[in-house]
Each structure stands twice: as C-alpha cells, then as structure tokens.
Design a protein around this motif. Structure first.
Motif, PDB file in Angstrom:
ATOM      1  N   ASP A  42      -0.671   2.374 -10.734  1.00 16.55           N
ATOM      2  CA  ASP A  42      -1.515   3.515 -11.119  1.00 16.55           C
ATOM      3  C   ASP A  42      -2.472   3.918 -10.003  1.00 16.55           C
ATOM      4  O   ASP A  42      -2.707   5.109  -9.766  1.00 16.55           O
ATOM      5  CB  ASP A  42      -2.305   3.178 -12.387  1.00 16.55           C
ATOM      6  CG  ASP A  42      -1.398   3.028 -13.602  1.00 16.55           C
ATOM      7  OD1 ASP A  42      -0.279   3.569 -13.557  1.00 16.55           O
ATOM      8  OD2 ASP A  42      -1.794   2.347 -14.570  1.00 16.55           O
ATOM      9  N   GLY A  43      -3.034   2.953  -9.314  1.00 17.55           N
ATOM     10  CA  GLY A  43      -4.003   3.265  -8.267  1.00 17.55           C
ATOM     11  C   GLY A  43      -3.373   3.595  -6.929  1.00 17.55           C
ATOM     12  O   GLY A  43      -4.077   3.719  -5.925  1.00 17.55           O
ATOM     13  N   GLY A  44      -2.056   3.725  -6.874  1.00 21.20           N
ATOM     14  CA  GLY A  44      -1.358   3.966  -5.611  1.00 21.20           C
ATOM     15  C   GLY A  44      -0.659   2.714  -5.131  1.00 21.20           C
ATOM     16  O   GLY A  44      -0.989   1.594  -5.533  1.00 21.20           O
ATOM     17  N   GLY A  45       0.304   2.873  -4.258  1.00 13.98           N
ATOM     18  CA  GLY A  45       1.072   1.729  -3.789  1.00 13.98           C
ATOM     19  C   GLY A  45       2.096   1.294  -4.830  1.00 13.98           C
ATOM     20  O   GLY A  45       2.406   2.022  -5.782  1.00 13.98           O
ATOM     21  N   CYS A  46       2.609   0.091  -4.661  1.00 14.74           N
ATOM     22  CA  CYS A  46       3.624  -0.401  -5.579  1.00 14.74           C
ATOM     23  C   CYS A  46       3.598  -1.922  -5.607  1.00 14.74           C
ATOM     24  O   CYS A  46       2.919  -2.579  -4.813  1.00 14.74           O
ATOM     25  CB  CYS A  46       5.010   0.094  -5.187  1.00 14.74           C
ATOM     26  SG  CYS A  46       5.601  -0.536  -3.599  1.00 14.74           S
ATOM     27  N   ARG A  47       4.371  -2.484  -6.523  1.00 13.92           N
ATOM     28  CA  ARG A  47       4.442  -3.936  -6.692  1.00 13.92           C
ATOM     29  C   ARG A  47       5.908  -4.353  -6.800  1.00 13.92           C
ATOM     30  O   ARG A  47       6.718  -3.658  -7.404  1.00 13.92           O
ATOM     31  CB  ARG A  47       3.691  -4.328  -7.959  1.00 13.92           C
ATOM     32  CG  ARG A  47       3.839  -5.792  -8.363  1.00 13.92           C
ATOM     33  CD  ARG A  47       3.015  -6.086  -9.600  1.00 13.92           C
ATOM     34  NE  ARG A  47       3.444  -5.243 -10.713  1.00 13.92           N
ATOM     35  CZ  ARG A  47       2.720  -5.040 -11.818  1.00 13.92           C
ATOM     36  NH1 ARG A  47       1.524  -5.584 -11.938  1.00 13.92           N
ATOM     37  NH2 ARG A  47       3.188  -4.278 -12.793  1.00 13.92           N
ATOM     38  N   VAL A  48       6.228  -5.485  -6.196  1.00 15.41           N
ATOM     39  CA  VAL A  48       7.561  -6.072  -6.300  1.00 15.41           C
ATOM     40  C   VAL A  48       7.425  -7.411  -6.999  1.00 15.41           C
ATOM     41  O   VAL A  48       6.723  -8.305  -6.517  1.00 15.41           O
ATOM     42  CB  VAL A  48       8.213  -6.259  -4.913  1.00 15.41           C
ATOM     43  CG1 VAL A  48       9.562  -6.978  -5.050  1.00 15.41           C
ATOM     44  CG2 VAL A  48       8.392  -4.915  -4.226  1.00 15.41           C
ATOM     45  N   ARG A  49       8.101  -7.531  -8.137  1.00 15.88           N
ATOM     46  CA  ARG A  49       8.111  -8.787  -8.879  1.00 15.88           C
ATOM     47  C   ARG A  49       9.562  -9.204  -9.083  1.00 15.88           C
ATOM     48  O   ARG A  49      10.362  -8.451  -9.633  1.00 15.88           O
ATOM     49  CB  ARG A  49       7.425  -8.636 -10.240  1.00 15.88           C
ATOM     50  CG  ARG A  49       5.936  -8.391 -10.150  1.00 15.88           C
ATOM     51  CD  ARG A  49       5.275  -8.493 -11.504  1.00 15.88           C
ATOM     52  NE  ARG A  49       5.787  -7.486 -12.440  1.00 15.88           N
ATOM     53  CZ  ARG A  49       5.305  -7.310 -13.667  1.00 15.88           C
ATOM     54  NH1 ARG A  49       4.320  -8.081 -14.107  1.00 15.88           N
ATOM     55  NH2 ARG A  49       5.796  -6.372 -14.450  1.00 15.88           N
TER      56      ARG A  49
ATOM     57  N   ALA B  33       0.826  -1.208   0.000  1.00 19.57           N
ATOM     58  CA  ALA B  33       0.000   0.000   0.000  1.00 19.57           C
ATOM     59  C   ALA B  33       0.860   1.257   0.000  1.00 19.57           C
ATOM     60  O   ALA B  33       0.417   2.317  -0.431  1.00 19.57           O
ATOM     61  CB  ALA B  33      -0.927   0.003   1.216  1.00 19.57           C
ATOM     62  N   GLU B  34       2.110   1.138   0.469  1.00 16.97           N
ATOM     63  CA  GLU B  34       3.004   2.286   0.528  1.00 16.97           C
ATOM     64  C   GLU B  34       3.623   2.577  -0.839  1.00 16.97           C
ATOM     65  O   GLU B  34       3.566   1.762  -1.758  1.00 16.97           O
ATOM     66  CB  GLU B  34       4.112   2.046   1.553  1.00 16.97           C
ATOM     67  CG  GLU B  34       3.620   1.851   2.978  1.00 16.97           C
ATOM     68  CD  GLU B  34       3.107   3.146   3.584  1.00 16.97           C
ATOM     69  OE1 GLU B  34       3.411   4.227   3.034  1.00 16.97           O
ATOM     70  OE2 GLU B  34       2.391   3.076   4.604  1.00 16.97           O
ATOM     71  N   SER B  35       4.269   3.746  -0.955  1.00 20.22           N
ATOM     72  CA  SER B  35       4.895   4.146  -2.210  1.00 20.22           C
ATOM     73  C   SER B  35       6.135   3.305  -2.486  1.00 20.22           C
ATOM     74  O   SER B  35       6.695   2.661  -1.591  1.00 20.22           O
ATOM     75  CB  SER B  35       5.277   5.627  -2.161  1.00 20.22           C
ATOM     76  OG  SER B  35       6.320   5.825  -1.217  1.00 20.22           O
ATOM     77  N   ALA B  36       6.575   3.360  -3.736  1.00 15.91           N
ATOM     78  CA  ALA B  36       7.758   2.590  -4.140  1.00 15.91           C
ATOM     79  C   ALA B  36       8.999   3.045  -3.373  1.00 15.91           C
ATOM     80  O   ALA B  36       9.846   2.229  -2.999  1.00 15.91           O
ATOM     81  CB  ALA B  36       7.986   2.725  -5.651  1.00 15.91           C
ATOM     82  N   ASP B  37       9.115   4.358  -3.101  1.00 18.54           N
ATOM     83  CA  ASP B  37      10.279   4.871  -2.372  1.00 18.54           C
ATOM     84  C   ASP B  37      10.327   4.324  -0.952  1.00 18.54           C
ATOM     85  O   ASP B  37      11.399   3.966  -0.444  1.00 18.54           O
ATOM     86  CB  ASP B  37      10.254   6.397  -2.345  1.00 18.54           C
ATOM     87  CG  ASP B  37      10.525   7.012  -3.717  1.00 18.54           C
ATOM     88  OD1 ASP B  37      11.093   6.303  -4.566  1.00 18.54           O
ATOM     89  OD2 ASP B  37      10.153   8.183  -3.924  1.00 18.54           O
ATOM     90  N   VAL B  38       9.173   4.276  -0.301  1.00 18.36           N
ATOM     91  CA  VAL B  38       9.129   3.770   1.070  1.00 18.36           C
ATOM     92  C   VAL B  38       9.493   2.288   1.109  1.00 18.36           C
ATOM     93  O   VAL B  38      10.291   1.840   1.932  1.00 18.36           O
ATOM     94  CB  VAL B  38       7.732   3.990   1.685  1.00 18.36           C
ATOM     95  CG1 VAL B  38       7.621   3.284   3.036  1.00 18.36           C
ATOM     96  CG2 VAL B  38       7.451   5.471   1.831  1.00 18.36           C
ATOM     97  N   VAL B  39       8.928   1.509   0.186  1.00 18.97           N
ATOM     98  CA  VAL B  39       9.191   0.063   0.155  1.00 18.97           C
ATOM     99  C   VAL B  39      10.652  -0.201  -0.189  1.00 18.97           C
ATOM    100  O   VAL B  39      11.287  -1.093   0.384  1.00 18.97           O
ATOM    101  CB  VAL B  39       8.258  -0.632  -0.858  1.00 18.97           C
ATOM    102  CG1 VAL B  39       8.615  -2.107  -0.999  1.00 18.97           C
ATOM    103  CG2 VAL B  39       6.810  -0.478  -0.406  1.00 18.97           C
TER     104      VAL B  39
END
Length: 322
Positions: free
Chosen positions: A268-275, A247-253
């Motif tokens: 796009d909808g907020g948050g980020c994904r790690v693959r 749910a957090e931004s890519a910078d925070v993660v």
C-alpha cells in the motif's frame, strides 16, 4: 531457371528473410524467371501470411517486414546449425531466462534436421566447453528434447531415475511440464506406478524413452506446474520461508527475479514484498537477491538477515573497506 513453383517460393522466401531491400530485377535474376513471375510469387507469399512490403521507384524493391503472426522460417545449413548449437548450449544448463519454450524450439528443430546437419551440431558441441555460472548440473540436450516432445505430444515417458540417496528406479510417467528454477530443470509428471503426481530432477534422469502411448491430460492438484514444484520443494526437509521487501514496483522486481521465487505483492505504501519458501542455501539466496541490483530489506528469517549482513561485510572487506 527454376520451374518448380514450391521450390522457387522457398528460395524466394529464403532471400527475402535476409534483412535488406531486394530489387525485382535482382530477384528475377537470382531465380531465373521474369519480373512478372516474381510479382506473382510475391502475391502467393502474401496469401500464405508473409508480410512482403513493396516500394516503388528506381531504388524500390521488396522487403519482408514484421507482421501480426510469426510465419515459418526458411534456414540455410549454417543458420540451422547455429540456432541448434545455441539452443543446445542454453538447454544443457538451466540458465535463467531459458525456459521450456527454448527446449520445445530445440525439439522441433532437431526433429527436422537432416542427418548431416545433426552430425555437425553434435560434433561442434562435443568440441566446445561452455562457461556457465552457478552450481546447476549439466544436462544432455537430448534428454530435454525427448521430454519436451512427450509433453507437447501428450505421450507417456519412461526413464531411469536416481534418487538423492543413489537408489535407481524405472519410472513410467505422463509428463505434464518442464520447469526451470534458474539452476536446474525439473519434470512435473504423473507417476503411473505410484498413482500420484511427482517432480523429478532432470539431471538425475537417464535413458528417457518416448513410448508412443498417448494419454488424456490430468488436472494438477495446484493451478500450475511451477506452483506444484514450489510446494513440493517446501515439503522437503531443509526448506524455509523468507520475506523480502523492495522499494521498486512489483513489475520491476518481477523482471529481476526468477518466477519460482514467488510473485511480488504490491504494498500500500509503495514498493512490493516477496514471500516464498526455498530449499536453497541461505548464502545463495542472499547472492541472488543482491544480483537484482535493487534496494531490498530482508524481513525474515533471521538466518537470511545474518547471511546478507555477512555478505555485505565480505564485499566491504574485498573492496578495502573497514
């Protein structure tokens, strides 16, 4: 009185690196010179790039402040030993956040340590046992410093290597980078005998030897050593791909996860994904994700979903839950 100007400047610099305001009279007394000589020496240090700030008045004096660049430091014996021991403790275990820069710093420091201080560092480390987390293997700091020096100096490196099945071989390499995964160190290097790029687990390396032979750097098949190591691990048996959303931004993660797990992608909808892909046990990856302290959702694979669910159940039982 100190008549040797270089020696006096080094002594003055050592005093100024103590975080306090130094009155001109006190500096003159410490150095055995006049206040005028102190002022001239301060000007010389400024010309060399040391940002020395002066304040006027009865309580005024001189203080070394932060500048635009990192000037050379002058350390006394106790300070040099303390830094070397700290760097050795971090380098010997692939502690997350202690990367190649720390190893390079240790290599530079130990290169100039006098024999008496090098003996003190070795004695102190031999007499202490660090308490570390994780299941990463311990590594002799000397192994890392030799490797780091050959990487920095573009010098061929020879060593013995024990493969996963126990086979012992001798390798002659052109070292490119040291990479820490958070639990282990790896060397990315060009293997001259096999005429190809290879990755080596540093805890399986013994008898590293800097040959003194220089080499022209080769271009990696991938953009970075970390990416090459990630792809190399993926080619090994037992690797799997995973996808996790936060749910957090890519910078925070990115600040909570090791780089080798992959760069977070903004959604796009907020948050980020790690693959990414990994060969680590599902249980360990589940714990590592939990250690971020952030809300996340495992999308795939099913084994990781089950692993996180089981971990949650264990934690609930441990806390007296249902």
């Amino acid at each position: 009185m100190t008549t040797d100007t270089p020696a006096r400047l080094l002594t003055l610099l050592s005093l100024l690196q103590t975080p306090r305001e130094w009155p001109g009279g006190e500096l003159a007394g410490r150095l055995g010179v006049s206040r005028r000589t102190v002022r001239r020496d301060i000007d010389r240090l400024r010309e060399l790039g040391y940002p020395v700030q002066a304040t006027r008045g009865s309580d005024g004096g001189y203080r070394l402040v932060a500048g635009k660049a990192m000037p050379p430091l002058v350390l006394d014996d106790e300070e040099a030993v303390a830094i070397a021991v700290g760097l050795r403790a971090g380098a010997g275990h692939a502690v997350e956040g202690v990367d190649e820069a720390s190893v390079r710093a240790l290599a530079k420091l130990e290169q100039v340590l006098p024999a008496r201080l090098r003996h003190r560092v070795s004695t102190l480390q031999a007499a202490t046992t660090p308490l570390v987390s994780g299941d990463g293997a311990s590594i002799a700091p000397e192994t890392l410093t030799v490797m780091a020096s050959t990487v920095a100096g573009q010098e061929r490196l020879r060593f013995s290597y024990r493969a996963g099945d126990g086979t012992e071989t001798r390798r002659l390499t052109e070292p490119h980078r040291l990479v820490s995964t958070g639990r282990r160190w790896y060397l990315v290097a060009y293997d001259l005998d096999r005429a190809d790029w290879r990755t080596f687990r540093v805890d399986r390396v013994s008898e590293p030897f800097a040959t003194g032979a220089r080499f022209a750097p080769r271009e990696l098949p991938t953009g970075s050593a970390a990416e090459y190591l990630r792809q190399s691990m993926h080619r090994q048996q037992g690797t799997y791909e995973f996808t996790v959303t936060f749910a957090e931004s890519a910078d925070v993660v990115a600040g909570r996860l090791p780089a080798w797990l992959g760069a977070p992608e903004p959604l796009d909808g907020g948050g980020c994904r790690v693959r990414a892909s990994t060969g680590d046990r599902v249980e360990w990856l589940a714990v590592r994700l939990l250690m971020t302290g952030l809300e996340f959702v495992v999308r795939e694979p099913a084994e990781l979903v089950d692993g996180v669910r089981e971990l949650g159940a264990r934690l609930s039982r441990a806390a007296g839950g249902a």
